[in-house]
Every structure is written in structure tokens, then in C-alpha cells.
Design a protein around this motif. Structure first.
Motif, mmCIF file in Angstrom:
data_model
loop_
_atom_site.group_PDB
_atom_site.id
_atom_site.type_symbol
_atom_site.label_atom_id
_atom_site.label_comp_id
_atom_site.label_asym_id
_atom_site.label_seq_id
_atom_site.Cartn_x
_atom_site.Cartn_y
_atom_site.Cartn_z
ATOM 1 N N TRP A 45 0.836 -1.191 0.000
ATOM 2 C CA TRP A 45 0.000 0.000 0.000
ATOM 3 C C TRP A 45 0.875 1.247 0.000
ATOM 4 C CZ3 TRP A 45 -4.074 -1.132 4.389
ATOM 5 C CH2 TRP A 45 -4.891 -2.187 3.989
ATOM 6 N N SER A 46 0.411 2.247 -0.693
ATOM 7 C CA SER A 46 1.079 3.553 -0.672
ATOM 8 C C SER A 46 0.035 4.603 -1.006
ATOM 9 C CB SER A 46 2.223 3.597 -1.684
ATOM 10 O OG SER A 46 1.705 3.593 -3.005
ATOM 11 N N ALA A 47 0.340 5.830 -0.654
ATOM 12 C CA ALA A 47 -0.581 6.926 -0.967
ATOM 13 C C ALA A 47 -0.792 7.013 -2.473
ATOM 14 C CB ALA A 47 -0.041 8.234 -0.407
ATOM 15 N N ALA A 48 0.288 6.879 -3.229
ATOM 16 C CA ALA A 48 0.187 6.967 -4.693
ATOM 17 C C ALA A 48 -0.712 5.867 -5.257
ATOM 18 C CB ALA A 48 1.578 6.873 -5.315
ATOM 19 N N ARG A 49 -0.631 4.685 -4.674
ATOM 20 C CA ARG A 49 -1.462 3.570 -5.152
ATOM 21 C C ARG A 49 -2.946 3.874 -4.956
ATOM 22 N NH1 ARG A 49 -1.202 -2.775 -3.276
ATOM 23 N NH2 ARG A 49 -2.672 -3.498 -4.831
ATOM 24 N N PHE A 50 -3.312 4.392 -3.782
ATOM 25 C CA PHE A 50 -4.715 4.719 -3.529
ATOM 26 C C PHE A 50 -5.185 5.888 -4.397
ATOM 27 C CE2 PHE A 50 -3.786 2.484 0.517
ATOM 28 C CZ PHE A 50 -4.760 1.513 0.410
ATOM 29 N N ASP A 52 -3.985 6.752 -7.374
ATOM 30 C CA ASP A 52 -4.133 6.251 -8.753
ATOM 31 C C ASP A 52 -5.421 5.463 -8.923
ATOM 32 O OD1 ASP A 52 -1.741 7.417 -9.469
ATOM 33 O OD2 ASP A 52 -0.568 5.566 -9.317
ATOM 34 N N TRP A 53 -5.748 4.642 -7.935
ATOM 35 C CA TRP A 53 -6.986 3.862 -7.968
ATOM 36 C C TRP A 53 -8.179 4.813 -7.991
ATOM 37 C CZ3 TRP A 53 -8.240 -0.236 -3.614
ATOM 38 C CH2 TRP A 53 -9.454 -0.871 -3.894
ATOM 39 N N ALA A 54 -8.138 5.835 -7.160
ATOM 40 C CA ALA A 54 -9.239 6.801 -7.091
ATOM 41 C C ALA A 54 -9.362 7.577 -8.399
ATOM 42 C CB ALA A 54 -9.023 7.742 -5.919
ATOM 43 N N ILE A 55 -8.245 7.957 -8.999
ATOM 44 C CA ILE A 55 -8.268 8.689 -10.281
ATOM 45 C C ILE A 55 -8.933 7.836 -11.352
ATOM 46 C CG2 ILE A 55 -6.781 9.518 -12.160
ATOM 47 C CD1 ILE A 55 -4.862 10.570 -9.960
ATOM 48 N N ILE A 65 -9.936 11.190 -1.601
ATOM 49 C CA ILE A 65 -8.881 10.316 -1.093
ATOM 50 C C ILE A 65 -7.644 11.141 -0.734
ATOM 51 C CG2 ILE A 65 -7.269 8.462 -1.740
ATOM 52 C CD1 ILE A 65 -10.106 7.463 -1.034
ATOM 53 N N MET A 66 -7.284 12.094 -1.572
ATOM 54 C CA MET A 66 -6.131 12.959 -1.265
ATOM 55 C C MET A 66 -6.361 13.751 0.020
ATOM 56 S SD MET A 66 -4.579 14.385 -4.834
ATOM 57 C CE MET A 66 -6.009 14.443 -5.892
ATOM 58 N N GLN A 67 -7.589 14.237 0.205
ATOM 59 C CA GLN A 67 -7.905 14.997 1.419
ATOM 60 C C GLN A 67 -7.798 14.115 2.661
ATOM 61 O OE1 GLN A 67 -8.296 18.175 1.853
ATOM 62 N NE2 GLN A 67 -8.284 18.747 -0.297
ATOM 63 N N ILE A 68 -8.226 12.872 2.553
ATOM 64 C CA ILE A 68 -8.111 11.943 3.687
ATOM 65 C C ILE A 68 -6.644 11.721 4.031
ATOM 66 C CG2 ILE A 68 -8.388 9.530 4.385
ATOM 67 C CD1 ILE A 68 -11.088 9.537 3.041
ATOM 68 N N ILE A 69 -5.835 11.459 3.022
ATOM 69 C CA ILE A 69 -4.418 11.200 3.248
ATOM 70 C C ILE A 69 -3.740 12.425 3.859
ATOM 71 C CG2 ILE A 69 -2.214 10.739 2.083
ATOM 72 C CD1 ILE A 69 -3.878 8.931 0.137
ATOM 73 N N LEU A 86 -12.769 3.092 -1.395
ATOM 74 C CA LEU A 86 -12.619 2.640 -2.775
ATOM 75 C C LEU A 86 -13.338 1.313 -3.023
ATOM 76 C CD1 LEU A 86 -8.916 3.727 -3.232
ATOM 77 C CD2 LEU A 86 -10.936 4.786 -4.263
ATOM 78 N N ASN A 87 -13.455 0.488 -2.003
ATOM 79 C CA ASN A 87 -14.191 -0.776 -2.153
ATOM 80 C C ASN A 87 -15.698 -0.571 -2.265
ATOM 81 O OD1 ASN A 87 -12.189 -2.762 -2.364
ATOM 82 N ND2 ASN A 87 -11.861 -2.760 -0.153
ATOM 83 N N PHE A 88 -16.190 0.617 -1.900
ATOM 84 C CA PHE A 88 -17.615 0.905 -2.084
ATOM 85 C C PHE A 88 -18.009 0.844 -3.555
ATOM 86 C CE2 PHE A 88 -18.001 3.138 2.167
ATOM 87 C CZ PHE A 88 -18.930 2.254 2.663
#
Length: 149
Positions: A45-50, A52-55, A65-69, A86-88
């Protein structure tokens, strides 16, 4: 066992791992192959991975997601929330997740529970443009702006 330059790990008198010694405080030198399967998954897991998934879902989801991080002291503290949000997409669909994130961005509250509440209460179906401001009722005790002139 450890020396000035290495740390050796033994199990039943057999050396199973050797690592270069690191004197920096609070730094992990773990080799990912030595982690349990569940920990290997989390280590990826990494911030970039989440992000990218969100994008890949939508800009509004990525922004949320960026605001959460960014709202956490350490990005790793946000990973479970990001994963849950993201699983939602699998549970409620892409468009509902996008709408929920857009609505939550307006609230400026960045956590998993906010998105969950929006989705559970079907608030993602209500369009902001359709919401009208409620007028105050006419009442003798309510002073208008002319009272303050």
C-alpha cells in the motif's frame, strides 16, 4: 545475534536471515519476502497507489482520497479508510461513490464514516442544485433585516 555491521536471525540454531545493521532510529529494514502474506499485502500500500486507484474512478473520488491522506499526521493512518471507500465501488457502483464523494467534499469532513453515512442514507441521490434553501416561517418573533437599520 548482531555485530557492528549485521543482524543475524536464527531459528533452532540455523541462521534464517541476515540483514545489514541500520543505526537510524525508527527506521524499518524489513525485507518484504520475510513478511507474512497478509503483511506483504499491506506493505504494497502507498498513498500513490490509492490516489491512482481513485483517479481511475473519478476526479471527485481522487480529491476526497487525497484529502483523507493529507488530513492525517502519517499517510499510513489513512490507508484503511481509503481502502474501505474505494471498495464501495464494488458494493454500490461507480456513480453512487462519485456522488457520495462530491457531497462529502462539500461537507469538508474527510473519513470513511462520512461516505458510509451518505451511501446508507441515500444522500448521494440528492443533487445539490435541486436542494432549495428553506425559507424561514413568518412569525411575530422573527425580526427582519429592517429591524437592525
Amino acid at each position: 545475534m548482531y555485530t557492528k555491521s549485521t543482524v543475524e536471525i536464527y531459528y533452532k540454531y540455523n541462521r534464517i536471515a541476515i540483514h545489514p545493521r541500520n543505526y537510524k532510529p525508527y527506521v524499518y529494514t524489513t525485507i518484504s519476502e520475510h513478511l507474512a502474506n497478509t503483511h506483504q499485502f499491506v506493505a504494497q500500500w502507498s498513498a500513490a497507489r490509492f490516489i491512482d486507484w481513485a483517479i481511475s474512478i473519478d476526479e471527485a473520488v481522487a480529491e476526497y482520497i487525497m484529502q483523507i491522506i493529507e488530513s492525517r499526521n502519517h499517510p499510513e493512518q489513512a490507508y484503511k479508510s481509503c481502502l474501505g471507500i474505494l471498495n464501495f465501488e464494488k458494493k454500490v457502483g461507480k456513480q453512487r461513490l462519485i456522488n457520495a464523494c462530491r457531497r462529502a467534499l462539500d461537507f469538508k469532513i474527510y473519513n470513511f464514516k462520512t461516505i458510509q453515512n451518505i451511501l446508507e442514507n441515500n444522500l448521494d441521490h440528492i443533487d445539490f442544485e435541486q436542494e432549495s434553501e428553506q425559507e424561514l416561517p413568518i412569525h411575530g418573533n422573527i425580526r427582519g433585516k429592517q429591524y437592525y437599520n
